[in-house]
Design an enzyme around this catalytic site. Structure first.
Site, PDB file in Angstrom:
ATOM      1  N   SER A 216      -9.571   2.088   3.096  1.00  0.00           N
ATOM      2  CA  SER A 216      -8.677   2.811   2.223  1.00  0.00           C
ATOM      3  C   SER A 216      -7.708   1.919   1.445  1.00  0.00           C
ATOM      4  O   SER A 216      -7.126   2.359   0.454  1.00  0.00           O
ATOM      5  CB  SER A 216      -7.867   3.813   3.052  1.00  0.00           C
ATOM      6  OG  SER A 216      -7.020   3.134   3.949  1.00  0.00           O
TER       7      SER A 216
ATOM      8  N   SER B 199      -9.790  -0.174   7.328  1.00  0.00           N
ATOM      9  CA  SER B 199      -9.210  -0.045   5.981  1.00  0.00           C
ATOM     10  C   SER B 199      -8.570  -1.308   5.412  1.00  0.00           C
ATOM     11  O   SER B 199      -8.208  -1.328   4.240  1.00  0.00           O
ATOM     12  CB  SER B 199      -8.194   1.097   5.963  1.00  0.00           C
ATOM     13  OG  SER B 199      -8.867   2.341   6.002  1.00  0.00           O
TER      14      SER B 199
ATOM     15  N   LYS C 258       0.867  -1.185   0.000  1.00  0.00           N
ATOM     16  CA  LYS C 258       0.000   0.000   0.000  1.00  0.00           C
ATOM     17  C   LYS C 258       0.902   1.233   0.000  1.00  0.00           C
ATOM     18  O   LYS C 258       1.941   1.251   0.683  1.00  0.00           O
ATOM     19  CB  LYS C 258      -0.891  -0.018   1.245  1.00  0.00           C
ATOM     20  CG  LYS C 258      -1.888   1.125   1.320  1.00  0.00           C
ATOM     21  CD  LYS C 258      -2.733   1.014   2.590  1.00  0.00           C
ATOM     22  CE  LYS C 258      -3.821   2.077   2.643  1.00  0.00           C
ATOM     23  NZ  LYS C 258      -4.656   1.958   3.875  1.00  0.00           N
TER      24      LYS C 258
END
Lengths: 510, 496, 99
Positions: free
Chosen positions: B153, B177, B78
């Protein structure tokens, strides 16, 4: 009550001056408070600012143990409460020298709470109460000179550990404020938590100054920032006090403000205030769990603490029966205190040693701007000289001549010295302090005359040569006696023992 | 070797170790595949040279007899994790092209274990969002329906695994997330106990909530990754817990104590918070979750009704605490040391304001505003302090619940993924959708999402499992037992 | 309670954000929408409840870890300033700071 009289005597044009201090002391650690970067002064810009100091994305703070130990030392030195549980908070504001956009500090629960600083202002003992001392990180520096319309940001200083030491508004004059600052400076350097270098900003004072009519509530204060010398400190506060009294006199009210002192103009001027300085949005730093200090740790640190100046001064009063004023003066630095103790022990003449160190020794040191650590006359040598005064070998005046000679001729330091002066001693022979002094006394003929036969001869001559004065005395004019003593001393070239002269002369005048 | 992309971490590691393929071959194949599926928007950056160099090094270690569960296996991170060799942007224009001089601790631990970094993954800006629509670098599309959001997210992380572009990824979870995008994309993801993985090198959103975790095809693969990612980071992160690293695979396939092979979860008490099954949750989601719970009963677990009375309060509490911390964490983005600086400005303050308003997207600015306000003079006690107090009550509710059960189960999100753009003008609606993941986050508890079937429109539904602090191994054991009995986690979207 | 445009202006300034009038109005509506759901917090009695700043503090007694006072960060200026907007002679440049 006479303290009231003292306070009253301090009024400036009928106003009482009220001063509180905030001092930022840079802590003498190797690495920064939250990173492993070095804190040495004067490095190339941003070469000592690591990723953490620059607040690069993803970096986090990790606390330096030694900085906490220093806080504990200060707390112990000032008789403060050392919080077993204190909290780091974020003080949020935007400024280019503040890399994270917040300063990690302590807000609601500081590590050092309460305590006091005591010192002498002239002969008068003063005590200033502390509110707190808290750990925080220093900011970087903005350099305005080199760039047109721009400032250069150097973050080497960012993250240097600081203790912010905050007092109650207990000071009533610029002189008292300076005395407090000097005492605090003495303590932090004495216990080794700060190098005390004011030019390099290691010890920075902010003074909160206000004035009021006696008995009225506290006036609005203005904060004078970054006073980096004791001289400027006094000038700045005196100017600020006069300015505030003028303002009030002209019917203006004082607005709370932060001001800077300009040494060139000798004036203070208000800084451009950050509009939202009031709202720092403090909150506990989620990156740092609470700081917990176990009592065992405090005890450990206590065990390693040196004898503090205050305690040492009290001991000097006890052990050497010195006045408090002397003992405070002699504990200005560990070196001076050590010099005194050696001289006092070796000579057995504590008060005399004190007088000489505060007098002759300090005078020469100041004149040559030397530290006592490298005084040319060692404590042992001074002790030997004091012994010779005590046993009547030399008069005090003669002793001063000996001292001057030793100071200017002796190779600096050491109880053992080479003496090349005078035939009486072997060329360049190594001799002890006492022997050396005796040698000088011999060589310079400074020995006090204790032989009564020789003295009587001189006295007879003087009396014979001054019969009128002898008559006057016998007629009851006591003044004449002193005049005769003076003439005898003169005739003996100062070698006669004044007491002895008195006695013999009186006999002969009967 | 064909269909390399279908293999999970364990199978791929085995194939490489047995020389059926090589790390370089796998890396090349997956790089090509990732680029071929560019339209999904999952990846933000590649560095082929560095990736292939890592793969070569892994092959060399294997040739020299080296072995390891991640040796030679490609992963992607990420873009919240800073990495050398790739830009680290946090999905924000503020950090466009930012080059970090160091690697996040989690990234270097995985690299040291021989994993190969395939690229950086799209996410909501500074991890703020639940749909990945808040990225400055474009939306990420859900491979089960490219018109729908992948969740967020960690949307890019979830999609990269669901579309079989890479066998596993790293994500971060502040309020859900990892769990929510895993649920929306039909993959497995775990958020460990707060403080279990180092936060060093994770671009901070909310310091007291942020946690890193793995996302993969299966609970077993997650266990393998987490075993490498977790552990104390004494030198770099004061909030990383002083708890020795564990082998999270140790309980996999083991029946619980006193249980049988047929009923491996015998004795496991699963608590069902009634607040998670109310009318706020869509029927299709409830149905899938219930079916999964039936399966758990077959495996020997017993279901217990419990209550987490302050579940709804978790929304305001979280959306005060997280923005408060974020408003402070994001103050370092001022255009001075790094990041975006406006082209024109009058003075210092103007430079700050223009740079930040240009650099931050709308949702980030909203949260900075909320956070600044709740910390500001006169409001701190009413909002921030009050929220932190209720946070403790919420955490205590969980401790009470764990008196009656070993694991808490329920839906991850109230609905299946919504259409891109459907909620983007309604921030509060987005916040409400986090209701089932926020309470566990506030309490710092480990939580998982396990594929549990499909709801409306054939869209994936995840089962959330929440354990007590440090109970990751037990959670993974329960999830793994379920996956041994079902094949939801093996399903991939049409064409992937 | 409901935020006014001047509240929005004050907060935006504190946060160093530049909002156009339209943006401020939009922000005001959205923030007020959010603070509506915050209202429910007032109903909770939190007297005597210690705030929970570090989540694991509920089960574990957390205290700050202290590191030895050792220097181990070499000068890494070049890499650290690689993404800096404006650097000259090793200094970060900003519009003049007036004190």
């Amino acid at each position: 009550m006479n303290t009231v009289k003292k306070e009253a005597s301090l009024l400036v044009q009928g106003y009482e001056v009220v001063i509180g201090f905030e001092t930022h002391a840079q802590l003498a650690t190797k690495s920064k408070i939250f990173s492993r970067a070095p804190i040495a002064f004067g490095a190339e810009p941003n070469t000592q600012a690591c990723a953490v100091d620059l607040a690069l994305p993803g970096t986090l703070p990790v606390m330096n143990r030694e900085a906490v130990a220093h806080a504990i030392r200060l707390g112990l030195a000032l008789g403060s409460h050392i919080a077993e549980h204190s909290v780091f908070a974020r003080k949020n504001y935007f400024y280019p020298d503040l890399p994270k956009g917040y300063q990690i500090s302590q807000f609601e629960i500081p590590v050092v709470q309460g305590g006091e600083v005591s010192f002498f202002l002239g002969e008068e003992k003063k005590t200033v109460r502390l509110v707190r001392a808290h750990l925080e990180e220093d900011a970087g520096k903005s350099l305005h000179e080199d760039f047109v319309g721009q400032s250069g940001i150097d973050l080497n200083r960012a993250g240097t550990p600081l203790l912010e030491i905050v007092t109650e508004p207990d000071m009533r004059s610029s002189a008292e404020a300076v005395a407090y600052a000097k005492e605090l400076h003495k303590i932090v350097t004495w216990i080794g938590i700060c190098d005390g270098n004011m030019q390099e900003g290691s010890f920075r004072c902010d003074a909160n100054v206000s004035v009021r009519k006696p008995g009225e509530p506290l006036g609005t204060r203005r904060e004078i920032k970054n006073l980096n010398s004791f001289k400027f400190m006094q000038q700045a506060i005196d100017y600020e006090v006069r300015w505030q009294i003028e303002q009030i006199g002209d019917g203006h009210s004082i607005q709370q403000a932060t001001v800077l002192f300009d040494p060139d103009t000798g004036e203070t001027r208000a800084m451009r205030t950050k509009e939202d300085a009031a709202d720092y949005r403090y909150f506990p730093d989620p990156d740092l769990p609470p700081l917990v200090i176990a009592q065992e740790w405090v005890e450990e640190v206590k065990a390693t603490m040196p004898e503090l100046p205050r305690q040492m001064a009290e001991r000097f009063v006890r052990e050497y029966t010195l006045p408090e004023y002397d003992s405070t003066t002699l504990t200005q630095s560990p070196a001076m205190a050590a010099y005194f103790e050696i001289a006092a022990k070796a000579s057995g003449q504590a008060k005399m040693a004190s007088n000489w160190i505060m007098g002759e020794v300090s005078r020469r040191l100041n004149a040559e701007d030397r530290e006592i650590e490298n005084a040319p006359v060692s404590a042992e040598q001074l002790a030997a000289l004091l012994q010779r005064i005590a046993d009547g070998t030399v008069s005090n005046n003669a002793a001063k001549q000996v001292f001057e000679l030793m100071w200017s001729e002796s190779a600096p330091r050491g109880p053992v010295v080479h003496v090349a002066s005078g035939d009486a001693v072997g060329q360049g022979a190594v001799v002890s302090g006492v022997a050396q002094i005796d040698a000088i006394i011999e060589a310079k003929g400074l020995k006090q005359m204790n032989d009564s036969g020789a003295l009587e001869a001189i006295i007879d001559e003087v009396m014979a040569a001054n019969t009128p004065m002898v008559e006057q005395f016998r007629a009851g004019k006591d003044k004449a006696f002193n005049a005769l003593v003076g003439m005898v001393m003169k005739a003996s070239k100062g070698k006669a023992n004044p007491q002895q002269v008195n006695d013999v002369l009186r006999q002969k005048l009967q | 070797m064909n269909d390399l992309h279908r293999l999970g971490v364990a199978d791929l590691a085995a194939a490489i170790a047995e020389k059926k393929t090589s790390s370089v071959e796998v890396a090349e194949a997956l790089l090509a595949r990732a680029k071929q599926h560019d339209h999904l928007g999952a990846f933000l950056a590649f560095n082929e040279e560095q990736t292939l160099a890592q793969a070569k090094a892994a092959d060399a270690r294997i040739a020299a007899g080296g072995r390891g569960p991640l040796l030679g296996v490609p992963l992607a991170h990420k873009d919240i994790f800073v990495t050398r060799g790739f830009p680290s942007t946090a999905g924000s224009k503020m950090l466009a092209g930012y080059q970090s001089p160091f690697d996040a601790t989690v990234v270097s631990k995985l690299a040291a274990a021989g994993a190969v970094t395939l690229g950086k993954l799209n996410c909501d800006e500074f991890a703020m969002g639940g749909s990945n629509e808040n990225s400055a670098y474009g939306v990420v599309r859900n491979p089960w329906d490219v018109e729908r959001v992948p969740g967020g997210s960690s949307g890019g992380s979830a999609v990269a695994v669901a579309a079989r572009l890479v066998p596993a990824t790293t994500g971060t979870d502040t309020g859900g997330s990892i769990r929510q995008p895993a649920s929306f994309c039909g993959i497995t993801g775990i958020k460990p106990t707060y403080g279990r993985c180092s936060r060093y090198g994770m671009i901070a959103f909310a310091s007291s909530l942020d946690q890193a975790g793995p996302m993969a095809h299966s609970a077993a693969d997650c266990a393998t990754l987490l075993s490498v990612m977790a552990g104390p980071d004494i030198d770099r992160d004061s909030t990383s817990l002083d708890h020795p690293a564990e082998d999270y695979t140790r309980l996999l396939g083991q029946p619980r104590e006193g249980a049988t092979a047929a009923q491996p979860l015998k004795g496991l008490r699963i608590g069902l918070p009634k607040e998670f099954f109310g009318e706020g949750c869509a029927p299709d989601v409830i149905a899938a979750v219930r079916a999964a719970l039936d399966q758990y009963e077959k495996l020997g677990a017993t279901l217990v009704d419990i209550s987490l009375p302050r579940t709804e309060l978790a929304i305001p509490v979280y959306y005060i605490i997280a923005p408060a911390e974020a408003s402070s964490n994001l103050s370092r983005f001022d255009g001075v040391k790094f990041g975006h600086r406006a082209a024109q400005y009058d003075d210092l303050t103007d430079m700050y304001k223009k740079s930040r308003s240009e650099g931050f997207g709308p949702e980030v600015q909203r949260r900075i505003m909320i956070g600044t306000y709740v910390l500001s003079h006169g409001y701190y006690d009413a909002y921030y302090l009050k929220a932190q107090q209720i946070r403790r009550l919420i955490a205590q509710d969980f401790q009470n619940a764990f008196e009656q059960c070993d694991v808490i189960a329920g839906p991850v999100a109230p609905t299946v993924p919504w259409k891109i753009g459907e909620k983007s003008d309604d921030p509060v609606a987005n916040y409400l959708a986090d209701i089932y993941t926020l309470p566990g986050s506030l309490a710092g508890l480990p939580g998982m999402s396990v594929p549990a079937g499909f709801g409306e429109g054939g869209l994936p539904v995840g089962l959330q499992l929440i354990g007590n602090h440090f109970k990751e191994a037990e959670l993974l054991q329960a999830a793994d037992a379920f996956q041994r009995a079902t094949d939801w986690h093996k399903k991939s979207p049409e064409g992937y | 309670m409901s935020l006014t445009l001047s509240d929005i202006g004050r907060i935006a300034n504190l946060a160093r954000l530049a909002l156009s009038e339209a943006q401020s109005e939009r922000m005001r509506t959205q923030l007020n929408g959010f603070f509506d759901i915050v209202e429910q917090m007032n109903a909770v009695d939190t007297t005597g409840v210690e705030p929970l700043a570090h989540p694991t503090a509920v089960i574990d007694h957390v205290s700050l870890r202290l590191r030895p006072d050792v220097v181990s960060e070499p000068n890494n200026r070049e890499a650290n300033q690689r993404s800096a907007p404006v650097v000259e002679r090793g200094l970060f440049l900003v519009p003049k700071v007036i004190e």
